[in-house]
Design a protein around this motif. Structure first.
Motif, PDB file in Angstrom:
ATOM      1  N   THR A 124       0.850  -1.146  -0.172  1.00  0.00           N
ATOM      2  CA  THR A 124       0.068   0.041  -0.126  1.00  0.00           C
ATOM      3  C   THR A 124       0.865   1.368  -0.133  1.00  0.00           C
ATOM      4  O   THR A 124       1.868   1.149   0.583  1.00  0.00           O
ATOM      5  N   ASN A 125       0.417   2.158  -0.647  1.00  0.00           N
ATOM      6  CA  ASN A 125       0.918   3.546  -0.703  1.00  0.00           C
ATOM      7  C   ASN A 125       1.663   3.931   0.468  1.00  0.00           C
ATOM      8  O   ASN A 125       0.968   3.977   1.349  1.00  0.00           O
ATOM      9  N   LEU A 127       2.516   7.174   1.484  1.00  0.00           N
ATOM     10  CA  LEU A 127       1.978   8.138   2.077  1.00  0.00           C
ATOM     11  C   LEU A 127       0.490   7.794   2.526  1.00  0.00           C
ATOM     12  O   LEU A 127       0.073   8.442   3.591  1.00  0.00           O
ATOM     13  N   ALA A 128      -0.163   6.709   1.936  1.00  0.00           N
ATOM     14  CA  ALA A 128      -1.562   6.489   2.406  1.00  0.00           C
ATOM     15  C   ALA A 128      -1.212   6.054   4.047  1.00  0.00           C
ATOM     16  O   ALA A 128      -2.248   6.426   4.874  1.00  0.00           O
ATOM     17  N   TYR A 131      -0.363   8.657   6.308  1.00  0.00           N
ATOM     18  CA  TYR A 131      -1.492   9.378   6.457  1.00  0.00           C
ATOM     19  C   TYR A 131      -2.126   9.060   7.604  1.00  0.00           C
ATOM     20  O   TYR A 131      -2.724   9.675   8.592  1.00  0.00           O
ATOM     21  N   ALA A 132      -2.692   7.631   7.539  1.00  0.00           N
ATOM     22  CA  ALA A 132      -3.431   7.134   8.592  1.00  0.00           C
ATOM     23  C   ALA A 132      -2.884   7.175   9.913  1.00  0.00           C
ATOM     24  O   ALA A 132      -3.599   7.566  10.633  1.00  0.00           O
TER      25      ALA A 132
ATOM     26  N   ILE B  33      -8.478   4.205   6.981  1.00  0.00           N
ATOM     27  CA  ILE B  33      -8.349   4.797   5.953  1.00  0.00           C
ATOM     28  C   ILE B  33      -9.520   4.881   5.080  1.00  0.00           C
ATOM     29  O   ILE B  33     -10.480   5.819   4.905  1.00  0.00           O
ATOM     30  N   PRO B 237     -10.028  15.162   4.407  1.00  0.00           N
ATOM     31  CA  PRO B 237     -10.522  13.460   4.185  1.00  0.00           C
ATOM     32  C   PRO B 237     -10.318  13.268   2.553  1.00  0.00           C
ATOM     33  O   PRO B 237     -10.586  11.938   2.174  1.00  0.00           O
ATOM     34  N   ILE B 239      -7.893  13.138   1.051  1.00  0.00           N
ATOM     35  CA  ILE B 239      -6.764  12.568   1.052  1.00  0.00           C
ATOM     36  C   ILE B 239      -6.957  10.873   1.307  1.00  0.00           C
ATOM     37  O   ILE B 239      -6.499  10.069   0.863  1.00  0.00           O
ATOM     38  N   ALA B 240      -7.923  10.914   2.223  1.00  0.00           N
ATOM     39  CA  ALA B 240      -8.341   9.443   2.712  1.00  0.00           C
ATOM     40  C   ALA B 240      -9.069   8.867   1.357  1.00  0.00           C
ATOM     41  O   ALA B 240      -8.901   7.594   1.115  1.00  0.00           O
ATOM     42  N   SER B 243      -6.325   7.902  -1.001  1.00  0.00           N
ATOM     43  CA  SER B 243      -5.674   6.814  -0.446  1.00  0.00           C
ATOM     44  C   SER B 243      -6.390   5.503  -0.473  1.00  0.00           C
ATOM     45  O   SER B 243      -5.864   4.672  -0.753  1.00  0.00           O
TER      46      SER B 243
END
Lengths: 298, 266
Positions: A124-125, A127-128, A131-132, B33, B237, B239-240, B243
């Motif tokens: 999974t990316n 950055l993702a 971010y989480a 996410i 969000p 970005i969520a 993602s």
């Protein structure tokens, strides 16, 4: 087969007549030329140029290195970097070892599920995933809320913009990198050795500390070194979770070049990171042989 | 007994529990996410008060997101093609070649994988500034290619080492041109290695962010750069949502890999 027949015949004739040369095999070098040109032009040359710049820019000498290694601001960055890398390595090994162990011996079906989760997390990316963790760990985030709800803390903890957050986020990212190779190492240990130990009267703890852990140790050490060195040079997660007041080395390099346009100092910092990285890989090669880096060599 | 799951006794439950917790730790942020992307709260309150697809609509209504995704895809596909082709040719040389310094060369080819990306990023950025490639598509492709090539070489080399060369030689003995034998015998036999090389190369470029941050220009931004710059401002969000789509892509690629592997076994 044909080769042996040929040379046997050749040795008979060799005394009387000049040996017939076998048709020259192409030596394969031309095939690597495109990749070599690419790597030299766009990898070796720019990195060398950067290092040269670190001793020439703004003026020739070791001024950049003196500045980098002689100031408290930068000493703090180095301390942060090594501290986080060490903590992440310890945590990854502590969490990764039992998981790798289970993954190696678990019933196939469940092992496959864990394996899929590991791959999903790893693929999974970045950055993702970061971010989480930024959301999970923030002051009003779910983790702080949960801890308050459970009565473990009174005030929300500041985990983002703090090395705590960086350590958690990095451990999350590094875990698959230690579990996957370690799982293979443990799988290759002969269960009969442990069986024998048990028959000779060793209890579980003795089997674990005297046999399983020592046998898995080369794998653990190799994985730990890899995690450590990857953590040292990591940029994205520390930059996003750590904030500017808790800078790590990779972020410092980026900032010196991007915001301060100080190529000399940035190059010097890059060189320090490069040397530390290469030194650790050299150590790894010396300890565990070349098998991991260039597989299939003679 | 420690290596037999059914003989672990009381330890079994402790270790299984620990492993499950670790798996949850690995999986939870990803599920989180996705949940967040459908939550109505601008401030990312969790659990969300209501469910909505608002953030996805916002994502798709902003052309800059789509544009950067297309840029990323274009770069990643180019990188994938070059990486597999150059990697394949180099792998032939590395596994079959007989020349001095072959092992040193192999190590050199893998170095970009082990060096901190940030060092390479700063160095290539400096070079590209000088020769005018910074912020161009060509620049992105070259830089990502350097990072992707080691993955390609590792996958293809290991496939070639597992391939019995005498089959190719047999084809040549039966009258095939050496090149034809390579194309029609060897390549199909190592296709799993080629496939892995392609997937890895694509992903390396598609997800690459460090080099991209340095090189991105206002007119040429990849998706990771767009996420990065947005993240630096706030944790919206949107970005969520972006993602979650990336997680979806990962799942698709994983399923594809599993399918291909299964298809090759049978």
């Amino acid at each position: 087969m044909a080769q042996t027949v040929y040379s046997a015949a050749g040795s008979d004739i060799a005394q009387s007549a000049p040996q017939v040369k076998p048709k020259r095999q192409p030596n394969g070098f031309p095939a690597v030329v495109p990749a070599l040109v690419l790597i030299v032009l766009f990898f070796v040359v720019p990195i060398t140029a950067l290092l040269v710049r670190s001793v020439l820019d703004p003026k020739p000498g070791l001024g950049n290195y003196a500045q980098l290694l002689g100031s408290w601001t930068y000493a703090r960055v180095f301390a942060n970097t090594f501290e986080v890398a060490a903590l992440v390595t310890i945590l990854s090994v502590a969490i990764g070892f039992p998981v790798a162990w289970m993954l190696a011996i678990m019933p196939r079906r469940w092992g496959a599920v864990i394996f899929a989760i590991l791959l999903l997390s790893m693929w999974t990316n970045l950055l993702a995933r970061t971010y989480a963790w930024m959301v999970l760990l923030q002051r009003t985030g779910p983790i702080n809320k949960l801890l308050i709800y459970l009565g473990l803390i009174d005030h929300p903890l500041a985990m983002v913009n703090d090395l705590t957050g960086v350590t958690i986020g990095m451990t999350y990212i590094m875990l698959p990198f230690i579990i996957l190779p370690l799982q293979g190492v443990i799988k290759n240990i002969d269960p009969a050795i442990l069986q024998a130990a048990a028959l000779c009267g060793a209890n579980r703890w003795k089997c674990l500390t005297r046999i399983l852990i020592p046998l898995a140790l080369p794998g653990v050490a190799a994985g730990a070194l890899m995690v450590f060195v990857m953590s040292l040079g990591y940029f994205v997660t520390p930059a996003l979770l750590g904030g500017t007041s808790n800078m790590m080395l990779a972020e410092l390099i980026a900032q010196l070049v991007q915001s301060l346009v100080n190529w000399g100092l940035g190059g010097a910092a890059a060189f320090v990171l490069l040397i530390v990285t290469l030194a650790i890989y050299a150590l790894q090669l010396r300890l565990f042989g070349a098998g991991r880096l260039s597989h299939g060599g003679q | 007994m420690l290596l037999n799951y059914h003989q672990l006794g009381s330890w079994k439950w402790f270790l299984t529990g620990f492993t499950v917790l670790a798996a949850v730790f690995l999986l939870l942020p990803i599920l989180f996410i996705i949940a967040l992307s459908f939550g109505s709260s601008q401030w990312l309150v969790f659990p969300p008060p209501h469910w909505t697809t608002h953030w996805y609509r916002e994502l798709f209504s902003d052309p800059r997101w789509l544009e950067s995704a297309l840029t990323s895809a274009e770069i990643a596909v180019l990188v994938m093609i070059f990486s597999v082709v150059i990697g394949l040719i180099a792998s032939f040389g590395l596994t079959r070649g007989r020349f001095a310094g072959r092992e040193a060369l192999r190590a050199l080819f893998l170095t970009p994988m082990i060096l901190p990306v940030v060092v390479f990023a700063v160095a290539i950025y400096a070079l590209f500034l000088r020769i005018g490639l910074s912020g161009t598509l060509t620049g992105f492709v070259i830089a990502h290619l350097i990072i992707a090539l080691p993955f390609s070489i590792i996958s293809i080399c290991s496939a070639l080492e597992g391939f019995d060369r005498s089959i190719e030689d047999a084809a040549v003995l039966c009258g095939a041109h050496p090149l034809e034998a390579k194309l029609r015998v060897t390549l199909p036999a190592i296709r799993h290695g080629l496939f892995a090389a392609a997937i890895f190369s694509f992903l390396v470029s598609w997800d690459e962010v460090v080099v991209a941050i340095f090189m991105a220009s206002p007119t040429l931004q990849t998706l990771p750069v767009r996420i990065w710059t947005t993240l630096r401002q706030d944790l919206t969000p949107v970005i969520a949502a972006a993602s979650s789509l990336l997680v979806g892509l990962t799942v698709v690629l994983m399923l594809l890999t599993a399918l291909v592997r299964k298809g090759m076994k049978s």
